[in-house]
Design a protein around this motif. Sequence first.
Motif, PDB file in Angstrom:
ATOM      1  N   GLY A 273       0.762  -1.235   0.000  1.00 54.82           N
ATOM      2  CA  GLY A 273       0.000   0.000   0.000  1.00 54.82           C
ATOM      3  C   GLY A 273       0.792   1.284   0.000  1.00 54.82           C
ATOM      4  N   MET A 274       1.832   1.354  -0.813  1.00 56.11           N
ATOM      5  CA  MET A 274       2.642   2.573  -0.829  1.00 56.11           C
ATOM      6  C   MET A 274       1.884   3.742  -1.443  1.00 56.11           C
ATOM      7  SD  MET A 274       6.583   1.549  -1.586  1.00 56.11           S
ATOM      8  CE  MET A 274       6.337   0.544  -3.023  1.00 56.11           C
ATOM      9  N   GLN A 275       1.949   4.870  -0.766  1.00 54.62           N
ATOM     10  CA  GLN A 275       1.404   6.118  -1.293  1.00 54.62           C
ATOM     11  C   GLN A 275       2.260   6.538  -2.500  1.00 54.62           C
ATOM     12  OE1 GLN A 275      -1.409   7.455  -0.117  1.00 54.62           O
ATOM     13  NE2 GLN A 275      -1.496   5.764   1.341  1.00 54.62           N
ATOM     14  N   PRO A 276       1.691   7.290  -3.445  1.00 53.05           N
ATOM     15  CA  PRO A 276       2.451   7.678  -4.640  1.00 53.05           C
ATOM     16  C   PRO A 276       3.782   8.375  -4.344  1.00 53.05           C
ATOM     17  CG  PRO A 276       0.132   8.132  -4.970  1.00 53.05           C
ATOM     18  CD  PRO A 276       0.283   7.695  -3.534  1.00 53.05           C
ATOM     19  N   VAL A 277       3.828   9.238  -3.345  1.00 51.81           N
ATOM     20  CA  VAL A 277       5.069   9.947  -3.048  1.00 51.81           C
ATOM     21  C   VAL A 277       6.156   8.989  -2.551  1.00 51.81           C
ATOM     22  CG1 VAL A 277       4.450  10.585  -0.671  1.00 51.81           C
ATOM     23  CG2 VAL A 277       6.034  12.016  -1.969  1.00 51.81           C
ATOM     24  N   VAL A 278       5.758   7.946  -1.839  1.00 50.18           N
ATOM     25  CA  VAL A 278       6.719   6.951  -1.358  1.00 50.18           C
ATOM     26  C   VAL A 278       7.088   5.999  -2.493  1.00 50.18           C
ATOM     27  CG1 VAL A 278       7.074   5.054   0.273  1.00 50.18           C
ATOM     28  CG2 VAL A 278       5.923   7.151   1.018  1.00 50.18           C
ATOM     29  N   ALA A 279       6.100   5.578  -3.261  1.00 48.29           N
ATOM     30  CA  ALA A 279       6.359   4.675  -4.386  1.00 48.29           C
ATOM     31  C   ALA A 279       7.335   5.303  -5.371  1.00 48.29           C
ATOM     32  CB  ALA A 279       5.048   4.324  -5.086  1.00 48.29           C
ATOM     33  N   ARG A 280       7.256   6.609  -5.540  1.00 43.56           N
ATOM     34  CA  ARG A 280       8.138   7.314  -6.487  1.00 43.56           C
ATOM     35  C   ARG A 280       9.611   7.162  -6.099  1.00 43.56           C
ATOM     36  NH1 ARG A 280       9.337   8.249 -11.275  1.00 43.56           N
ATOM     37  NH2 ARG A 280      10.100  10.306 -11.794  1.00 43.56           N
ATOM     38  N   VAL A 281       9.905   7.212  -4.812  1.00 44.56           N
ATOM     39  CA  VAL A 281      11.286   7.033  -4.338  1.00 44.56           C
ATOM     40  C   VAL A 281      11.794   5.652  -4.736  1.00 44.56           C
ATOM     41  CG1 VAL A 281      12.751   6.850  -2.280  1.00 44.56           C
ATOM     42  CG2 VAL A 281      11.010   8.644  -2.418  1.00 44.56           C
ATOM     43  N   PHE A 282      10.946   4.647  -4.584  1.00 46.60           N
ATOM     44  CA  PHE A 282      11.328   3.287  -4.944  1.00 46.60           C
ATOM     45  C   PHE A 282      11.494   3.140  -6.455  1.00 46.60           C
ATOM     46  CE2 PHE A 282      10.092   2.802  -0.657  1.00 46.60           C
ATOM     47  CZ  PHE A 282      10.702   1.660  -0.190  1.00 46.60           C
ATOM     48  N   GLU A 283      10.640   3.793  -7.228  1.00 45.09           N
ATOM     49  CA  GLU A 283      10.745   3.740  -8.691  1.00 45.09           C
ATOM     50  C   GLU A 283      12.017   4.421  -9.181  1.00 45.09           C
ATOM     51  OE1 GLU A 283       7.162   5.562 -10.100  1.00 45.09           O
ATOM     52  OE2 GLU A 283       5.898   4.066  -9.125  1.00 45.09           O
ATOM     53  N   ILE A 284      12.293   5.613  -8.670  1.00 45.52           N
ATOM     54  CA  ILE A 284      13.465   6.386  -9.105  1.00 45.52           C
ATOM     55  C   ILE A 284      14.758   5.632  -8.833  1.00 45.52           C
ATOM     56  CG2 ILE A 284      14.844   8.450  -8.589  1.00 45.52           C
ATOM     57  CD1 ILE A 284      12.181   9.936  -8.160  1.00 45.52           C
ATOM     58  N   THR A 285      14.824   4.982  -7.672  1.00 47.00           N
ATOM     59  CA  THR A 285      16.054   4.295  -7.285  1.00 47.00           C
ATOM     60  C   THR A 285      16.143   2.867  -7.810  1.00 47.00           C
ATOM     61  OG1 THR A 285      15.047   3.519  -5.228  1.00 47.00           O
ATOM     62  CG2 THR A 285      16.208   5.646  -5.154  1.00 47.00           C
ATOM     63  N   GLY A 286      15.042   2.345  -8.315  1.00 47.56           N
ATOM     64  CA  GLY A 286      15.014   0.966  -8.776  1.00 47.56           C
ATOM     65  C   GLY A 286      14.775  -0.031  -7.657  1.00 47.56           C
ATOM     66  N   ALA A 287      14.561   0.456  -6.448  1.00 47.39           N
ATOM     67  CA  ALA A 287      14.373  -0.436  -5.304  1.00 47.39           C
ATOM     68  C   ALA A 287      13.070  -1.230  -5.405  1.00 47.39           C
ATOM     69  CB  ALA A 287      14.406   0.352  -3.996  1.00 47.39           C
ATOM     70  N   ASP A 288      12.115  -0.723  -6.180  1.00 52.59           N
ATOM     71  CA  ASP A 288      10.854  -1.465  -6.329  1.00 52.59           C
ATOM     72  C   ASP A 288      11.074  -2.827  -6.981  1.00 52.59           C
ATOM     73  OD1 ASP A 288      11.474  -0.249  -8.764  1.00 52.59           O
ATOM     74  OD2 ASP A 288       9.388   0.147  -9.279  1.00 52.59           O
ATOM     75  N   ALA A 289      12.189  -2.991  -7.686  1.00 54.82           N
ATOM     76  CA  ALA A 289      12.479  -4.260  -8.361  1.00 54.82           C
ATOM     77  C   ALA A 289      13.022  -5.321  -7.398  1.00 54.82           C
ATOM     78  CB  ALA A 289      13.480  -4.035  -9.488  1.00 54.82           C
ATOM     79  N   VAL A 290      13.476  -4.933  -6.211  1.00 49.40           N
ATOM     80  CA  VAL A 290      14.075  -5.908  -5.293  1.00 49.40           C
ATOM     81  C   VAL A 290      13.154  -6.279  -4.133  1.00 49.40           C
ATOM     82  CG1 VAL A 290      16.424  -5.225  -5.891  1.00 49.40           C
ATOM     83  CG2 VAL A 290      15.304  -4.188  -3.905  1.00 49.40           C
ATOM     84  N   PHE A 291      11.997  -5.642  -4.049  1.00 50.31           N
ATOM     85  CA  PHE A 291      11.021  -5.957  -3.017  1.00 50.31           C
ATOM     86  C   PHE A 291       9.791  -6.595  -3.650  1.00 50.31           C
ATOM     87  CE2 PHE A 291      13.265  -2.446  -0.927  1.00 50.31           C
ATOM     88  CZ  PHE A 291      13.434  -2.945   0.359  1.00 50.31           C
ATOM     89  N   ALA A 292       9.110  -7.426  -2.888  1.00 51.75           N
ATOM     90  CA  ALA A 292       7.777  -7.889  -3.282  1.00 51.75           C
ATOM     91  C   ALA A 292       6.826  -6.765  -2.881  1.00 51.75           C
ATOM     92  CB  ALA A 292       7.428  -9.179  -2.560  1.00 51.75           C
ATOM     93  N   VAL A 293       6.144  -6.184  -3.863  1.00 54.29           N
ATOM     94  CA  VAL A 293       5.257  -5.050  -3.612  1.00 54.29           C
ATOM     95  C   VAL A 293       3.817  -5.488  -3.862  1.00 54.29           C
ATOM     96  CG1 VAL A 293       4.688  -2.680  -4.266  1.00 54.29           C
ATOM     97  CG2 VAL A 293       7.076  -3.429  -4.291  1.00 54.29           C
ATOM     98  N   HIS A 294       2.943  -5.190  -2.913  1.00 56.54           N
ATOM     99  CA  HIS A 294       1.543  -5.606  -2.974  1.00 56.54           C
ATOM    100  C   HIS A 294       0.628  -4.402  -2.788  1.00 56.54           C
ATOM    101  CE1 HIS A 294       2.952  -9.773  -2.477  1.00 56.54           C
ATOM    102  NE2 HIS A 294       3.782  -9.263  -1.599  1.00 56.54           N
ATOM    103  N   ASP A 295      -0.563  -4.501  -3.373  1.00 57.51           N
ATOM    104  CA  ASP A 295      -1.557  -3.439  -3.213  1.00 57.51           C
ATOM    105  C   ASP A 295      -2.261  -3.512  -1.865  1.00 57.51           C
ATOM    106  OD1 ASP A 295      -1.046  -2.340  -5.721  1.00 57.51           O
ATOM    107  OD2 ASP A 295      -2.545  -3.601  -6.704  1.00 57.51           O
TER     108      ASP A 295
END
Length: 125
Positions: A92-114
Amino acid sequence: MDRGTVGSAQSGRLLVEVREEGPSAVVTPAGELDHHTADLLREPLEDCLAKGFNRLVIDCARLEFCDSTGLNVLLGARLKAEAAGGGVHLVGMQPVVARVFEITGADAVFAVHDTLEAALADDSG
């Protein structure tokens, strides 16, 4: 399912709640995760790992901000959880938090769920 509260930590800008959900520790940070508040999340995550929880579910729905220090706390927890045969699931990441993960590529190393339900149902890590 055990829904017992394990503990909580609080500072003016970050509250962290921890509870058990079966084999997972559900950690819910609320507020701002940054250089000044990072230890308030790091310590409960390390406590969960020390207690044998290698599957950490981080419910980010109430996390309003995360800087690089906060991201490093989560990455560090991920490495320790994976070394113990588990993993870290983000929810449940808020858009402002999700953006940090997208910019850094960290979203690719975590299991992310809605949803929290989806994270708890995911049997990987």
